[in-house]
Design a protein around this motif. Structure first.
Motif, PDB file in Angstrom:
ATOM      1  N   ASP A   1       0.858  -1.175   0.000  1.00 58.19           N
ATOM      2  CA  ASP A   1       0.000   0.000   0.000  1.00 58.19           C
ATOM      3  C   ASP A   1       0.902   1.235   0.000  1.00 58.19           C
ATOM      4  O   ASP A   1       1.963   1.233   0.638  1.00 58.19           O
ATOM      5  N   VAL A   2       0.461   2.283  -0.688  1.00 58.04           N
ATOM      6  CA  VAL A   2       1.246   3.513  -0.754  1.00 58.04           C
ATOM      7  C   VAL A   2       0.321   4.714  -0.655  1.00 58.04           C
ATOM      8  O   VAL A   2      -0.705   4.777  -1.341  1.00 58.04           O
ATOM      9  N   TRP A   3       0.709   5.663   0.195  1.00 57.28           N
ATOM     10  CA  TRP A   3       0.027   6.945   0.356  1.00 57.28           C
ATOM     11  C   TRP A   3       1.067   8.017   0.065  1.00 57.28           C
ATOM     12  O   TRP A   3       2.139   8.034   0.678  1.00 57.28           O
ATOM     13  N   ILE A   4       0.779   8.916  -0.905  1.00 59.93           N
ATOM     14  CA  ILE A   4       1.762   9.922  -1.321  1.00 59.93           C
ATOM     15  C   ILE A   4       1.129  11.301  -1.352  1.00 59.93           C
ATOM     16  O   ILE A   4       0.024  11.478  -1.876  1.00 59.93           O
ATOM     17  N   TYR A   5       1.863  12.270  -0.801  1.00 56.85           N
ATOM     18  CA  TYR A   5       1.478  13.673  -0.963  1.00 56.85           C
ATOM     19  C   TYR A   5       2.608  14.409  -1.662  1.00 56.85           C
ATOM     20  O   TYR A   5       3.761  14.351  -1.242  1.00 56.85           O
ATOM     21  N   LYS A   6       2.259  15.101  -2.746  1.00 63.12           N
ATOM     22  CA  LYS A   6       3.224  15.881  -3.521  1.00 63.12           C
ATOM     23  C   LYS A   6       2.710  17.305  -3.611  1.00 63.12           C
ATOM     24  O   LYS A   6       1.608  17.542  -4.095  1.00 63.12           O
ATOM     25  N   PRO A   7       3.488  18.283  -3.121  1.00 63.49           N
ATOM     26  CA  PRO A   7       3.034  19.669  -3.210  1.00 63.49           C
ATOM     27  C   PRO A   7       2.893  20.113  -4.665  1.00 63.49           C
ATOM     28  O   PRO A   7       3.630  19.640  -5.536  1.00 63.49           O
ATOM     29  N   GLU A   8       1.970  21.025  -4.892  1.00 63.34           N
ATOM     30  CA  GLU A   8       1.757  21.550  -6.247  1.00 63.34           C
ATOM     31  C   GLU A   8       2.710  22.715  -6.498  1.00 63.34           C
ATOM     32  O   GLU A   8       2.382  23.864  -6.249  1.00 63.34           O
ATOM     33  N   ILE A   9       3.894  22.384  -6.958  1.00 63.28           N
ATOM     34  CA  ILE A   9       4.927  23.367  -7.284  1.00 63.28           C
ATOM     35  C   ILE A   9       5.374  23.084  -8.720  1.00 63.28           C
ATOM     36  O   ILE A   9       5.553  21.923  -9.095  1.00 63.28           O
ATOM     37  N   ASP A  10       5.569  24.119  -9.483  1.00 62.19           N
ATOM     38  CA  ASP A  10       6.068  23.954 -10.855  1.00 62.19           C
ATOM     39  C   ASP A  10       7.381  23.169 -10.821  1.00 62.19           C
ATOM     40  O   ASP A  10       8.280  23.495 -10.034  1.00 62.19           O
ATOM     41  N   GLU A  11       7.491  22.168 -11.655  1.00 58.59           N
ATOM     42  CA  GLU A  11       8.672  21.301 -11.630  1.00 58.59           C
ATOM     43  C   GLU A  11       9.968  22.020 -11.998  1.00 58.59           C
ATOM     44  O   GLU A  11      11.056  21.509 -11.761  1.00 58.59           O
TER      45      GLU A  11
END
Length: 136
Positions: A53-63
């Protein structure tokens, strides 16, 4: 002649293991995941099932923004819940995934020490996945 290279960055908080209730992880972290999957799910019909199982949070920032801005945004989001996130490490793997992608094979990046606070606070290593794509 000066070439135009691209440099892309990303970070994400990953929680991996046997997660009974994704909602509980969301409460602990204080933000909804940007991606999650359960053990046995598949990315596509032909792919192998996921092993965990995987839970991921990625901030919304321009790459194209520097890695430090990604880290600072993630820290601003999770810093209030750092002790609860650390407690998850008793049963789950918690890490910060950092990615760097470029078509330049002779470059690097730096990160101000202030932007590394998240690693010390969560007691996780600072590691970066580096992908260099050579143009054809």
């Amino acid at each position: 002649m000066e070439e135009d290279y691209y440099f892309c960055y990303m970070v994400s908080l990953r929680i991996i293991g046997d997660i009974e209730h994704f909602d509980e992880i969301t409460k602990v972290v204080g933000v909804k995941p940007t991606y999650s999957h359960k053990k046995g799910d598949k990315r596509s019909p032909r792919s192998k099932p996921f092993e965990r199982d995987v839970w991921i949070y990625k901030p919304e920032i321009d790459e194209h923004k520097p890695l430090a801005e990604h880290l600072d945004s993630l820290w601003a989001t999770v810093s209030a819940n750092v002790e609860n996130i650390k407690a998850l490490k008793e049963k789950l793997k918690v890490d910060i995934f950092c990615g760097y992608r470029s078509d330049c094979d002779h470059a690097g990046f730096d990160v101000p020490y202030q932007s590394l606070t998240i690693f010390q606070a969560l007691e996780v290593p600072f590691s970066v996945s580096v992908i260099v794509i050579r143009p054809d």
